[in-house]
Design an enzyme around this catalytic site. Structure first.
Site, PDB file in Angstrom:
ATOM      1  N   ASP A  44      66.022 -51.745  33.003  1.00  0.00           N
ATOM      2  CA  ASP A  44      67.056 -50.885  33.582  1.00  0.00           C
ATOM      3  C   ASP A  44      67.817 -50.107  32.501  1.00  0.00           C
ATOM      4  O   ASP A  44      68.519 -50.703  31.678  1.00  0.00           O
ATOM      5  CB  ASP A  44      68.008 -51.780  34.388  1.00  0.00           C
ATOM      6  CG  ASP A  44      69.164 -51.023  34.985  1.00  0.00           C
ATOM      7  OD1 ASP A  44      69.072 -49.781  35.073  1.00  0.00           O
ATOM      8  OD2 ASP A  44      70.173 -51.660  35.342  1.00  0.00           O
ATOM      9  N   GLU A  45      67.677 -48.772  32.536  1.00  0.00           N
ATOM     10  CA  GLU A  45      68.313 -47.966  31.489  1.00  0.00           C
ATOM     11  C   GLU A  45      69.834 -48.057  31.561  1.00  0.00           C
ATOM     12  O   GLU A  45      70.526 -47.974  30.553  1.00  0.00           O
ATOM     13  CB  GLU A  45      67.842 -46.511  31.565  1.00  0.00           C
ATOM     14  CG  GLU A  45      68.149 -45.821  32.868  1.00  0.00           C
ATOM     15  CD  GLU A  45      67.765 -44.349  32.851  1.00  0.00           C
ATOM     16  OE1 GLU A  45      67.647 -43.765  31.773  1.00  0.00           O
ATOM     17  OE2 GLU A  45      67.592 -43.779  33.939  1.00  0.00           O
ATOM     18  N   LYS A  93      65.208 -64.869  38.457  1.00  0.00           N
ATOM     19  CA  LYS A  93      65.746 -66.229  38.380  1.00  0.00           C
ATOM     20  C   LYS A  93      66.505 -66.683  39.631  1.00  0.00           C
ATOM     21  O   LYS A  93      67.060 -67.767  39.642  1.00  0.00           O
ATOM     22  CB  LYS A  93      66.654 -66.362  37.150  1.00  0.00           C
ATOM     23  CG  LYS A  93      67.916 -65.546  37.242  1.00  0.00           C
ATOM     24  CD  LYS A  93      68.929 -65.923  36.171  1.00  0.00           C
ATOM     25  CE  LYS A  93      70.274 -65.314  36.502  1.00  0.00           C
ATOM     26  NZ  LYS A  93      71.310 -65.524  35.523  1.00  0.00           N
ATOM     27  N   LYS A 135      64.955 -76.123  36.915  1.00  0.00           N
ATOM     28  CA  LYS A 135      64.238 -75.959  38.196  1.00  0.00           C
ATOM     29  C   LYS A 135      62.718 -76.007  38.017  1.00  0.00           C
ATOM     30  O   LYS A 135      61.970 -76.123  38.981  1.00  0.00           O
ATOM     31  CB  LYS A 135      64.677 -74.670  38.891  1.00  0.00           C
ATOM     32  CG  LYS A 135      66.133 -74.772  39.326  1.00  0.00           C
ATOM     33  CD  LYS A 135      66.688 -73.547  39.962  1.00  0.00           C
ATOM     34  CE  LYS A 135      68.122 -73.782  40.425  1.00  0.00           C
ATOM     35  NZ  LYS A 135      69.066 -74.107  39.331  1.00  0.00           N
ATOM     36  N   TYR A 143      60.565 -70.138  42.212  1.00  0.00           N
ATOM     37  CA  TYR A 143      61.142 -69.825  40.893  1.00  0.00           C
ATOM     38  C   TYR A 143      60.786 -70.938  39.909  1.00  0.00           C
ATOM     39  O   TYR A 143      60.235 -70.682  38.832  1.00  0.00           O
ATOM     40  CB  TYR A 143      62.665 -69.651  41.014  1.00  0.00           C
ATOM     41  CG  TYR A 143      63.388 -69.634  39.674  1.00  0.00           C
ATOM     42  CD1 TYR A 143      63.030 -68.729  38.674  1.00  0.00           C
ATOM     43  CD2 TYR A 143      64.436 -70.519  39.414  1.00  0.00           C
ATOM     44  CE1 TYR A 143      63.692 -68.716  37.451  1.00  0.00           C
ATOM     45  CE2 TYR A 143      65.103 -70.504  38.202  1.00  0.00           C
ATOM     46  CZ  TYR A 143      64.733 -69.614  37.214  1.00  0.00           C
ATOM     47  OH  TYR A 143      65.373 -69.600  36.004  1.00  0.00           O
ATOM     48  N   LYS A 147      58.241 -70.863  36.631  1.00  0.00           N
ATOM     49  CA  LYS A 147      58.726 -71.172  35.279  1.00  0.00           C
ATOM     50  C   LYS A 147      57.949 -72.346  34.687  1.00  0.00           C
ATOM     51  O   LYS A 147      57.707 -72.382  33.486  1.00  0.00           O
ATOM     52  CB  LYS A 147      60.241 -71.453  35.293  1.00  0.00           C
ATOM     53  CG  LYS A 147      61.107 -70.250  35.620  1.00  0.00           C
ATOM     54  CD  LYS A 147      61.029 -69.122  34.595  1.00  0.00           C
ATOM     55  CE  LYS A 147      61.967 -69.323  33.446  1.00  0.00           C
ATOM     56  NZ  LYS A 147      62.056 -68.099  32.585  1.00  0.00           N
ATOM     57  N   ASN A 175      72.180 -75.057  34.413  1.00  0.00           N
ATOM     58  CA  ASN A 175      73.036 -73.912  34.731  1.00  0.00           C
ATOM     59  C   ASN A 175      73.891 -73.483  33.539  1.00  0.00           C
ATOM     60  O   ASN A 175      74.531 -74.316  32.910  1.00  0.00           O
ATOM     61  CB  ASN A 175      73.992 -74.277  35.879  1.00  0.00           C
ATOM     62  CG  ASN A 175      73.249 -74.342  37.195  1.00  0.00           C
ATOM     63  OD1 ASN A 175      72.021 -74.285  37.233  1.00  0.00           O
ATOM     64  ND2 ASN A 175      73.987 -74.489  38.278  1.00  0.00           N
ATOM     65  N   VAL A 183      77.328 -70.251  39.953  1.00  0.00           N
ATOM     66  CA  VAL A 183      78.336 -70.722  40.904  1.00  0.00           C
ATOM     67  C   VAL A 183      79.774 -70.336  40.501  1.00  0.00           C
ATOM     68  O   VAL A 183      80.596 -70.042  41.377  1.00  0.00           O
ATOM     69  CB  VAL A 183      78.207 -72.262  41.124  1.00  0.00           C
ATOM     70  CG1 VAL A 183      78.542 -73.045  39.873  1.00  0.00           C
ATOM     71  CG2 VAL A 183      79.065 -72.731  42.278  1.00  0.00           C
TER      72      VAL A 183
HETATM   73  N1  LIG Z   1      71.442 -68.380  33.774  1.00  0.00           N
HETATM   74  C1  LIG Z   1      71.126 -69.646  33.931  1.00  0.00           C
HETATM   75  O1  LIG Z   1      71.894 -70.450  34.476  1.00  0.00           O
HETATM   76  C2  LIG Z   1      69.802 -70.147  33.411  1.00  0.00           C
HETATM   77  C3  LIG Z   1      69.569 -71.527  33.386  1.00  0.00           C
HETATM   78  C4  LIG Z   1      68.354 -71.999  32.893  1.00  0.00           C
HETATM   79  C5  LIG Z   1      67.413 -71.092  32.433  1.00  0.00           C
HETATM   80  N2  LIG Z   1      67.644 -69.750  32.497  1.00  0.00           N
HETATM   81  C6  LIG Z   1      66.591 -68.840  32.006  1.00  0.00           C
HETATM   82  O2  LIG Z   1      67.131 -68.099  30.937  1.00  0.00           O
HETATM   83  C7  LIG Z   1      66.568 -66.793  30.922  1.00  0.00           C
HETATM   84  C8  LIG Z   1      67.675 -65.749  30.840  1.00  0.00           C
HETATM   85  O3  LIG Z   1      68.512 -65.882  31.975  1.00  0.00           O
HETATM   86  P1  LIG Z   1      69.788 -64.949  32.156  1.00  0.00           P
HETATM   87  O4  LIG Z   1      70.815 -65.768  32.857  1.00  0.00           O
HETATM   88  O5  LIG Z   1      70.126 -64.252  30.881  1.00  0.00           O
HETATM   89  O6  LIG Z   1      69.194 -63.874  33.201  1.00  0.00           O
HETATM   90  P2  LIG Z   1      69.817 -62.488  33.671  1.00  0.00           P
HETATM   91  O7  LIG Z   1      71.227 -62.371  33.267  1.00  0.00           O
HETATM   92  O8  LIG Z   1      69.443 -62.338  35.102  1.00  0.00           O
HETATM   93  O9  LIG Z   1      68.983 -61.442  32.818  1.00  0.00           O
HETATM   94  C9  LIG Z   1      67.619 -61.200  33.026  1.00  0.00           C
HETATM   95  C10 LIG Z   1      67.158 -60.164  32.022  1.00  0.00           C
HETATM   96  O10 LIG Z   1      65.754 -59.963  32.190  1.00  0.00           O
HETATM   97  C11 LIG Z   1      65.500 -58.572  32.360  1.00  0.00           C
HETATM   98  N3  LIG Z   1      64.302 -58.474  33.184  1.00  0.00           N
HETATM   99  C12 LIG Z   1      64.117 -58.922  34.453  1.00  0.00           C
HETATM  100  N4  LIG Z   1      62.882 -58.632  34.868  1.00  0.00           N
HETATM  101  C13 LIG Z   1      62.265 -57.997  33.840  1.00  0.00           C
HETATM  102  C14 LIG Z   1      60.985 -57.448  33.655  1.00  0.00           C
HETATM  103  N5  LIG Z   1      60.056 -57.493  34.626  1.00  0.00           N
HETATM  104  N6  LIG Z   1      60.679 -56.873  32.458  1.00  0.00           N
HETATM  105  C15 LIG Z   1      61.603 -56.803  31.473  1.00  0.00           C
HETATM  106  N7  LIG Z   1      62.842 -57.323  31.604  1.00  0.00           N
HETATM  107  C16 LIG Z   1      63.171 -57.893  32.768  1.00  0.00           C
HETATM  108  C17 LIG Z   1      66.772 -58.017  32.987  1.00  0.00           C
HETATM  109  O11 LIG Z   1      66.958 -56.650  32.744  1.00  0.00           O
HETATM  110  P3  LIG Z   1      66.329 -55.504  33.714  1.00  0.00           P
HETATM  111  O12 LIG Z   1      66.600 -55.955  35.102  1.00  0.00           O
HETATM  112  O13 LIG Z   1      67.029 -54.263  33.301  1.00  0.00           O
HETATM  113  O14 LIG Z   1      64.883 -55.461  33.385  1.00  0.00           O
HETATM  114  C18 LIG Z   1      67.818 -58.810  32.190  1.00  0.00           C
HETATM  115  O15 LIG Z   1      67.974 -58.234  30.926  1.00  0.00           O
HETATM  116  C19 LIG Z   1      65.669 -66.693  32.149  1.00  0.00           C
HETATM  117  O16 LIG Z   1      64.347 -66.911  31.743  1.00  0.00           O
HETATM  118  C20 LIG Z   1      66.135 -67.829  33.043  1.00  0.00           C
HETATM  119  O17 LIG Z   1      65.065 -68.310  33.816  1.00  0.00           O
HETATM  120  C21 LIG Z   1      68.833 -69.268  32.951  1.00  0.00           C
END
Ligand SMILES: NC(=O)c1ccc[n+]([C@@H]2O[C@H](COP(=O)([O-])OP(=O)(O)OC[C@H]3O[C@@H](n4cnc5c(N)ncnc54)[C@H](OP(=O)(O)O)[C@@H]3O)[C@@H](O)[C@H]2O)c1
Length: 345
Positions: A44-45, A93, A135, A143, A147, A175, A183
């Site tokens: 997303d730009e 996610k 998860k 999901y 993963k 989380n 949450v």
């Molecule tokens: N947040 C949590 O509580 C949590 C817990 C455990 C693990 N994780 C893992 O940690 C990682 C990061 O999570 P986060 O919380 O930072 O997620 P987030 O805030 O939702 O960010 C997701 C990022 O991925 C990019 N993205 C999504 N689809 C894409 C695609 N097809 N190609 C390129 N970029 C893409 C999004 O940007 P665009 O949409 O612009 O592409 C964004 O930069 C994930 O793998 C998640 O499974 C998160």
């Protein structure tokens, strides 16, 4: 702070505009100003445009914003040119969105992982750390299942790297307090309406701060031998305590568990216990067939094998965050990370 020497290194973060990506960017630019290049890779730009206001290329000459999809192998390969370290954080996610759009989730979380692996093998990337989630442990939703597949792809990729000095590892945690769609921001928003929806009064979750998540990833980059799945030792909270911390005056309405949700999350299942070791600060699930000497690994890290049948569940944790501690964390972490003004009673 970890011991990484990143001087002159080039790092790429897939999903660099997300919660973790931005926190990693802040950490790297602050603590490793002598890196060569930091590439933010996402679709997303608008998100990149906003992030570039905070971290402009004029002020941070090492930063590059690269529009691309992890589903696009050719684009990834181009972006990986000259990159030493890759942190793979891009993912779909949200549990319910993945259930409704399963093909999309598979394409991003599994196809994306395959492309990251292939592009790393085809370029001169030295280390890859991929993000996993609780998860993915004994998954009951798509999901988590995607993963888990991604975790297995990254771990097994160490078997096909030939004589490259490339290492793939995985970091799994629960989380992240205050991250997009979690949450805490949800309850903070709902608080304005006076009703906090609680899915199940017994529900528990693991909790990690963004800062600890960043440390975990940076440590994995530093210490991985290839094939490890790192699991931090982190506290749990009860959802009812989060509701109490945020809106004690609100109605706490029980709405029932949603499809694909567990009452308690797990990070290590008992079936993983046969290859799980305690490294002190973390647990590590080692590959079934490591590409290095297991006894050497155990000696180097003073690794202690966990008991057979051990499982690491948010419902049976030895460390808990109570209402007061949660209130403090919500105030400090969310407030400082997202610069939003909140009033926690
Ligand atoms: N947040 C949590 O509580 C949590 C817990 C455990 C693990 N994780 C893992 O940690 C990682 C990061 O999570 P986060 O919380 O930072 O997620 P987030 O805030 O939702 O960010 C997701 C990022 O991925 C990019 N993205 C999504 N689809 C894409 C695609 N097809 N190609 C390129 N970029 C893409 C999004 O940007 P665009 O949409 O612009 O592409 C964004 O930069 C994930 O793998 C998640 O499974 C998160």
């Amino acid at each position: 702070m970890n011991n990484n020497n990143l001087t002159g290194k080039s790092i790429l973060i897939t999903g660099g505009t997300g919660s973790l990506g931005k926190a990693l960017t802040k950490y790297i630019l602050t603590n490793h100003p002598d890196i060569k290049r930091l590439v933010i890779y996402s679709r997303d730009e608008q998100k990149q445009f906003q992030m570039a206001q905070e971290y402009p290329e004029s002020e941070y000459p090492c930063i590059r914003y690269f529009i691309g999809d992890v589903r696009d192998y050719e684009r990834l390969k181009r972006a990986f040119s000259g990159i030493d370290y890759v942190i793979h954080a891009a993912a779909m996610k949200h549990v319910h969105i993945a259930e409704y759009n399963p093909d999309e989730c598979v394409k991003t979380n599994i196809g994306g992982a395959e492309n990251v692996i292939r592009a790393s093998l085809e370029t001169n990337v030295e280390r890859v750390v991929a993000l996993s989630t609780d998860k993915a442990c004994a998954p009951i939703n798509l999901y988590g299942a995607t993963k888990l597949t991604s975790d297995k792809l990254f771990i097994a990729a160490n078997n096909i790297k030939g004589d490259k000095k490339l290492k793939f590892s995985v970091v799994r945690y629960g989380n992240v307090m205050g991250s997009n769609g979690s949450v805490v921001p949800f309850f903070l928003k709902k608080k304005e309406e006076g009703v906090l929806p609680i899915t199940d009064p017994n529900m528990t979750r693991f909790n990690i701060s963004l800062a600890d998540g960043v440390q975990m990833v940076m440590n994995a980059l530093d210490i991985a031998w290839g094939g490890e799945l790192f699991v931090p030792k982190i506290p749990s909270y009860r959802i009812t305590d989060v509701a109490e911390a945020i809106g004690p005056e609100c109605v706490h309405k029980i709405v029932g568990i949603r499809p694909g949700e567990k009452v308690h999350e797990e990070m290590i299942a008992s079936s993983d216990s046969f290859t799980t070791y305690d490294l002190g600060k973390y647990y590590v699930i080692l590959p079934q067939v490591p590409s290095w000497d297991l006894q050497e690994y155990i000696k180097y890290f003073n690794a202690k094998k966990v008991q057979e049948g051990f499982n690491y569940s948010s419902g049976e944790n030895s460390e808990w965050l109570g209402v007061e501690k949660l209130r403090d964390l919500i105030q400090t972490h969310v407030d400082s990370t997202f610069n939003i003004s909140i009033e926690v009673v």
